[in-house]
Each structure stands twice: as C-alpha cells, then as structure tokens.
Scaffold this motif. Structure first.
Motif, PDB file in Angstrom:
ATOM      1  N   ALA A 141       0.598  -1.297   0.061  1.00 15.48           N
ATOM      2  CA  ALA A 141       0.010  -0.013   0.277  1.00 15.48           C
ATOM      3  C   ALA A 141       0.934   1.215   0.056  1.00 15.48           C
ATOM      4  CB  ALA A 141      -0.821   0.179   1.240  1.00 15.48           C
ATOM      5  N   ILE A 142       0.453   2.405  -0.891  1.00 17.42           N
ATOM      6  CA  ILE A 142       1.330   3.457  -0.784  1.00 17.42           C
ATOM      7  C   ILE A 142       0.607   4.846  -0.604  1.00 17.42           C
ATOM      8  CG2 ILE A 142       2.855   4.813  -2.268  1.00 17.42           C
ATOM      9  CD1 ILE A 142       3.669   2.244  -3.783  1.00 17.42           C
ATOM     10  N   ILE A 143       0.873   5.722   0.468  1.00 20.08           N
ATOM     11  CA  ILE A 143       0.418   6.935   0.292  1.00 20.08           C
ATOM     12  C   ILE A 143       0.974   7.946  -0.441  1.00 20.08           C
ATOM     13  CG2 ILE A 143      -0.190   8.636   1.901  1.00 20.08           C
ATOM     14  CD1 ILE A 143      -0.769   6.765   4.133  1.00 20.08           C
ATOM     15  N   MET A 144       0.495   8.202  -1.765  1.00 16.84           N
ATOM     16  CA  MET A 144       1.283   8.971  -2.607  1.00 16.84           C
ATOM     17  C   MET A 144       1.355  10.458  -2.200  1.00 16.84           C
ATOM     18  SD  MET A 144      -0.091   7.158  -6.190  1.00 16.84           S
ATOM     19  CE  MET A 144      -1.652   7.589  -5.781  1.00 16.84           C
ATOM     20  N   ASP A 145       2.280  10.891  -1.383  1.00 13.44           N
ATOM     21  CA  ASP A 145       2.074  12.385  -1.024  1.00 13.44           C
ATOM     22  C   ASP A 145       3.356  13.228  -1.494  1.00 13.44           C
ATOM     23  OD1 ASP A 145       1.082  14.483   0.602  1.00 13.44           O
ATOM     24  OD2 ASP A 145       1.948  13.573   2.505  1.00 13.44           O
ATOM     25  N   GLY A 146       2.924  14.521  -1.778  1.00 17.71           N
ATOM     26  CA  GLY A 146       3.994  15.516  -2.011  1.00 17.71           C
ATOM     27  C   GLY A 146       3.968  15.836  -3.554  1.00 17.71           C
ATOM     28  N   ASP A 154       1.081  -5.806   3.577  1.00 11.14           N
ATOM     29  CA  ASP A 154       2.354  -6.401   4.264  1.00 11.14           C
ATOM     30  C   ASP A 154       3.270  -4.915   4.476  1.00 11.14           C
ATOM     31  OD1 ASP A 154       2.015  -9.280   4.177  1.00 11.14           O
ATOM     32  OD2 ASP A 154       2.006  -8.891   2.029  1.00 11.14           O
ATOM     33  N   LEU A 155       3.125  -4.067   3.569  1.00 15.11           N
ATOM     34  CA  LEU A 155       4.103  -2.945   3.829  1.00 15.11           C
ATOM     35  C   LEU A 155       3.350  -1.801   3.334  1.00 15.11           C
ATOM     36  CD1 LEU A 155       6.946  -1.596   3.982  1.00 15.11           C
ATOM     37  CD2 LEU A 155       7.440  -2.279   1.509  1.00 15.11           C
ATOM     38  N   LEU A 156       3.572  -0.587   4.051  1.00 17.97           N
ATOM     39  CA  LEU A 156       2.791   0.731   3.629  1.00 17.97           C
ATOM     40  C   LEU A 156       4.139   1.589   3.352  1.00 17.97           C
ATOM     41  CD1 LEU A 156       0.561   2.665   3.542  1.00 17.97           C
ATOM     42  CD2 LEU A 156       1.008   3.196   5.847  1.00 17.97           C
ATOM     43  N   ILE A 157       4.252   2.197   2.305  1.00 21.22           N
ATOM     44  CA  ILE A 157       5.326   3.266   2.077  1.00 21.22           C
ATOM     45  C   ILE A 157       4.405   4.514   1.846  1.00 21.22           C
ATOM     46  CG2 ILE A 157       6.921   4.367   0.167  1.00 21.22           C
ATOM     47  CD1 ILE A 157       7.067   1.196  -0.760  1.00 21.22           C
ATOM     48  N   ARG A 158       4.948   5.824   2.455  1.00 15.64           N
ATOM     49  CA  ARG A 158       4.664   7.121   2.491  1.00 15.64           C
ATOM     50  C   ARG A 158       5.672   7.723   2.016  1.00 15.64           C
ATOM     51  NH1 ARG A 158       0.231  10.759   5.921  1.00 15.64           N
ATOM     52  NH2 ARG A 158       0.506  12.575   4.559  1.00 15.64           N
ATOM     53  N   THR A 159       5.431   8.622   1.000  1.00 14.07           N
ATOM     54  CA  THR A 159       6.319   9.554   0.735  1.00 14.07           C
ATOM     55  C   THR A 159       6.257  11.117   1.092  1.00 14.07           C
ATOM     56  OG1 THR A 159       4.987  10.201  -1.355  1.00 14.07           O
ATOM     57  CG2 THR A 159       6.728   8.549  -1.715  1.00 14.07           C
ATOM     58  N   SER A 160       7.365  11.852   1.043  1.00 17.30           N
ATOM     59  CA  SER A 160       7.174  13.341   1.086  1.00 17.30           C
ATOM     60  C   SER A 160       7.759  13.782   2.905  1.00 17.30           C
ATOM     61  CB  SER A 160       5.706  14.020   1.047  1.00 17.30           C
ATOM     62  OG  SER A 160       4.961  13.905   2.131  1.00 17.30           O
ATOM     63  N   GLY A 161       8.241  12.639   3.358  1.00 18.82           N
ATOM     64  CA  GLY A 161       8.602  13.037   4.732  1.00 18.82           C
ATOM     65  C   GLY A 161       7.520  12.981   6.059  1.00 18.82           C
ATOM     66  N   GLU A 162       5.983  13.034   5.456  1.00 17.47           N
ATOM     67  CA  GLU A 162       5.235  12.948   6.674  1.00 17.47           C
ATOM     68  C   GLU A 162       5.163  11.679   7.101  1.00 17.47           C
ATOM     69  OE1 GLU A 162       3.823  15.466   7.416  1.00 17.47           O
ATOM     70  OE2 GLU A 162       4.022  16.880   5.945  1.00 17.47           O
ATOM     71  N   MET A 163       5.145  11.363   8.599  1.00 19.28           N
ATOM     72  CA  MET A 163       5.060  10.342   9.088  1.00 19.28           C
ATOM     73  C   MET A 163       3.616  10.135   9.894  1.00 19.28           C
ATOM     74  SD  MET A 163       8.884  10.046  10.919  1.00 19.28           S
ATOM     75  CE  MET A 163      10.402  10.228   9.679  1.00 19.28           C
ATOM     76  N   ARG A 164       2.618   9.875   9.338  1.00 15.75           N
ATOM     77  CA  ARG A 164       1.262   9.604   9.703  1.00 15.75           C
ATOM     78  C   ARG A 164       0.676   8.710   8.809  1.00 15.75           C
ATOM     79  NH1 ARG A 164       1.372  15.057   8.685  1.00 15.75           N
ATOM     80  NH2 ARG A 164       0.079  15.858   6.917  1.00 15.75           N
ATOM     81  N   ILE A 165      -0.506   8.309   9.333  1.00  7.72           N
ATOM     82  CA  ILE A 165      -1.444   7.180   8.389  1.00  7.72           C
ATOM     83  C   ILE A 165      -2.538   7.998   7.797  1.00  7.72           C
ATOM     84  CG2 ILE A 165      -2.694   5.026   8.399  1.00  7.72           C
ATOM     85  CD1 ILE A 165       0.239   4.909   9.214  1.00  7.72           C
ATOM     86  N   SER A 166      -2.692   9.212   8.299  1.00 13.83           N
ATOM     87  CA  SER A 166      -3.843  10.037   7.545  1.00 13.83           C
ATOM     88  C   SER A 166      -5.358   9.282   7.078  1.00 13.83           C
ATOM     89  CB  SER A 166      -2.999  10.702   6.411  1.00 13.83           C
ATOM     90  OG  SER A 166      -2.222  11.563   6.661  1.00 13.83           O
ATOM     91  N   GLN A 206      -6.719  -2.292   8.742  1.00 17.17           N
ATOM     92  CA  GLN A 206      -5.820  -3.236   7.879  1.00 17.17           C
ATOM     93  C   GLN A 206      -4.544  -3.097   7.992  1.00 17.17           C
ATOM     94  OE1 GLN A 206      -8.266  -1.128   6.757  1.00 17.17           O
ATOM     95  NE2 GLN A 206      -9.499  -2.031   5.136  1.00 17.17           N
ATOM     96  N   LEU A 207      -4.214  -1.909   8.687  1.00 13.82           N
ATOM     97  CA  LEU A 207      -2.691  -1.806   8.770  1.00 13.82           C
ATOM     98  C   LEU A 207      -2.104  -2.337  10.387  1.00 13.82           C
ATOM     99  CD1 LEU A 207      -2.059   1.697   7.381  1.00 13.82           C
ATOM    100  CD2 LEU A 207      -1.561  -0.425   6.393  1.00 13.82           C
ATOM    101  N   ALA A 208      -2.873  -3.225  11.023  1.00 13.89           N
ATOM    102  CA  ALA A 208      -2.574  -3.468  12.447  1.00 13.89           C
ATOM    103  C   ALA A 208      -1.212  -4.120  12.629  1.00 13.89           C
ATOM    104  CB  ALA A 208      -3.679  -4.264  12.814  1.00 13.89           C
ATOM    105  N   TYR A 209      -0.875  -5.047  11.465  1.00 17.78           N
ATOM    106  CA  TYR A 209       0.620  -5.588  11.665  1.00 17.78           C
ATOM    107  C   TYR A 209       1.403  -5.282  10.154  1.00 17.78           C
ATOM    108  CZ  TYR A 209      -0.162  -7.908  15.965  1.00 17.78           C
ATOM    109  OH  TYR A 209      -0.305  -8.422  17.472  1.00 17.78           O
ATOM    110  N   THR A 210       1.131  -4.271   9.594  1.00 17.72           N
ATOM    111  CA  THR A 210       1.742  -3.680   8.450  1.00 17.72           C
ATOM    112  C   THR A 210       3.124  -3.171   8.791  1.00 17.72           C
ATOM    113  OG1 THR A 210      -0.156  -3.658   7.314  1.00 17.72           O
ATOM    114  CG2 THR A 210       1.467  -2.363   6.431  1.00 17.72           C
ATOM    115  N   GLU A 211       4.143  -3.319   8.157  1.00 20.52           N
ATOM    116  CA  GLU A 211       5.498  -2.690   8.103  1.00 20.52           C
ATOM    117  C   GLU A 211       5.336  -1.168   7.569  1.00 20.52           C
ATOM    118  OE1 GLU A 211       8.156  -3.988   9.745  1.00 20.52           O
ATOM    119  OE2 GLU A 211       6.744  -5.399  10.477  1.00 20.52           O
ATOM    120  N   LEU A 212       5.717  -0.384   8.330  1.00 26.59           N
ATOM    121  CA  LEU A 212       5.798   0.888   7.723  1.00 26.59           C
ATOM    122  C   LEU A 212       7.040   1.513   7.280  1.00 26.59           C
ATOM    123  CD1 LEU A 212       3.451   2.545  10.698  1.00 26.59           C
ATOM    124  CD2 LEU A 212       2.762   1.325   8.583  1.00 26.59           C
TER     125      LEU A 212
END
Length: 246
Positions: free
Chosen positions: A14-19, A182-194, A200-206
């Motif tokens: 999963a990816i949060i496409m930020d920035g 299994d993995l969540l990627i977030r770009t732009s330096g923000e460190m939150r789930i938003s 679904q992210l209960a045991y996801t690697e961030l």
C-alpha cells in the motif's frame, strides 16, 4: 533488484502518494503540474510492481477529506483521474492487471464512476496484480459503515452476536477480498497514516521516505522493498519462536 529476494516480496503493498503539490511549489509550478507528474510516477510504480510479482498494490489516490480542497483543484484532479483510468486500461490489459476501487463512490462525479465501472469490467478477467485506487476513501468512515451493515445483519437475525470476530468484521470492509497490506510506503517525509486502512494496517510494516511522490522511482521502490525484507515480522511472537517454527 539484485538485493531483493523474489520469494520475500510483500504480497500486498500500500502506498500513500504524498508530495505532488510540494514538488510543484518547490519548482514554482502550479499544483496541478505536480499531480500530472505524480501520474507518471504511478505508471512507473504500477508497471514495476506488476513485473516483479507484487500481488496487490493499493494507492491512496483521493481521500474523503480531499473534497475540502479548493474547488478548482478538485475539478482538475477529477479530470486527471478520469484521463488516467481511460488511458491506462490498455496498459493494464497488456500487463494482466485487474483494476479495483475502494471508497465512497457515491461522492464521485458520474463521469468518474462511469470510467471506473468500465475499467473494472474490461480488466475483470485478468489474473495478475490487483491495482486498487482508494478514491473518496476514509478509513474511519469505512469502519463505521461496516459496523452499521453488521448491526443491520444482527438485527435481521442473519448473524448472531456470538459469531462476530475480527475475521467476520473484516468481511464487511471494502478490502474484504484482499489480504492486509504487508508494507505501507509514504512519501514526502510525513510520518502519519492519514485515515488510510486503519483496521488493515494493524501488523503492516511502515516505511517513510523524505522525497516527494513525483521523485519516487524504481530505485526508491527497490530500496523500500529491500528494507522490508530485512525486517523480522513477529506478529506478537518472539524471535526464538519464529526460529523454532512455532
């Protein structure tokens, strides 16, 4: 790619496409230019994930809260979204990708829903990676809606209270037919789930990366995947238990 183990890739990424806006602003460009450049990144990442063997790719494309943005920007984003979906269907067919959307589609304009329905229909027979766009999506809203549907089924006698557990509740979510990420990627330096996939992210690697989404390419994707593969996923157990196979 040489650093990656093809047998240890995340099944669901999963990816949060930020920035996009920040990328444009840093270059004194309009925000929509950043969104257009972000679409090019989407194409690159989708194709690479499909090629290397990721089974599910879910992209946070437009949140429930994004409707609060200036009307002109929302209109431009909807136009860009429609164009992307229509242009990408042939590419999805060539790459055996099945298209999917989660979110409150009743809030989307009719022309967007029409394009979504057509893309889902055309790609429904594909057996490769499932590409899911989260559109007008908010996780708290999703969970509340799932709870309402579940409560309705209990009230109607279709389900008893004793049957309710995590697995049953998950079946009422938009992602019922998908494994948890299994993995969540977030770009732009923000460190939150938003408000994205909270259940679904209960045991996801961030994995958080400082660069903006338009700058996120294959190299950065591989770095994120290599970092993921170096982690030990214990799911509440100890390292000794994992090594013992228990």
């Amino acid at each position: 790619m040489k650093l990656l183990n093809s047998e240890k890739l995340p099944r669901h990424l999963a990816i949060i496409m930020d920035g996009n806006g920040r990328w444009a602003r840093s270059r004194m460009l309009r925000r929509i230019v950043g969104h257009r450049q972000g679409v090019e990144t989407v194409r690159t990442i989708v194709e690479e994930c499909s090629t290397i063997g990721v089974s599910y790719l879910t992209l946070f494309a437009f949140s429930a809260e994004n409707w609060l943005r200036p009307k002109a920007e929302v209109t431009a984003l909807m136009s860009l979204l429609k164009k992307y979906i229509e242009l990408e269907v042939p590419r999805m067919m060539n790459n055996n990708i099945r298209f999917n959307v989660i979110g409150n589609r009743s809030d989307l304009p009719p022309h967007i829903n029409k394009a979504v329905d057509e893309a889902i229909r055309i790609t429904s027979g594909n057996t490769g990676m499932v590409l899911t766009l989260a559109l007008s999506y908010g996780s708290r809203q999703e969970i509340a809606a799932a709870a309402r549907r579940l409560a309705g089924d209990v009230a109607a006698g279709r389900i008893s209270e004793d049957e309710i557990d995590e697995r049953l509740f998950s079946g009422y979510l938009f992602t019922a037919e998908m494994p948890d990420p299994d993995l969540l990627i977030r770009t732009s330096g923000e460190m939150r789930i938003s408000n994205f996939l909270l259940w679904q992210l209960a045991y996801t690697e961030l994995y958080f990366v400082d660069i903006n989404w338009p700058e996120f390419g294959v190299r950065e994707l591989h770095q994120a995947l290599a970092d993921y593969q170096a982690r030990e996923r214990r799911f509440g157990r100890t390292s000794d238990q994992l090594q013992a196979g228990s």
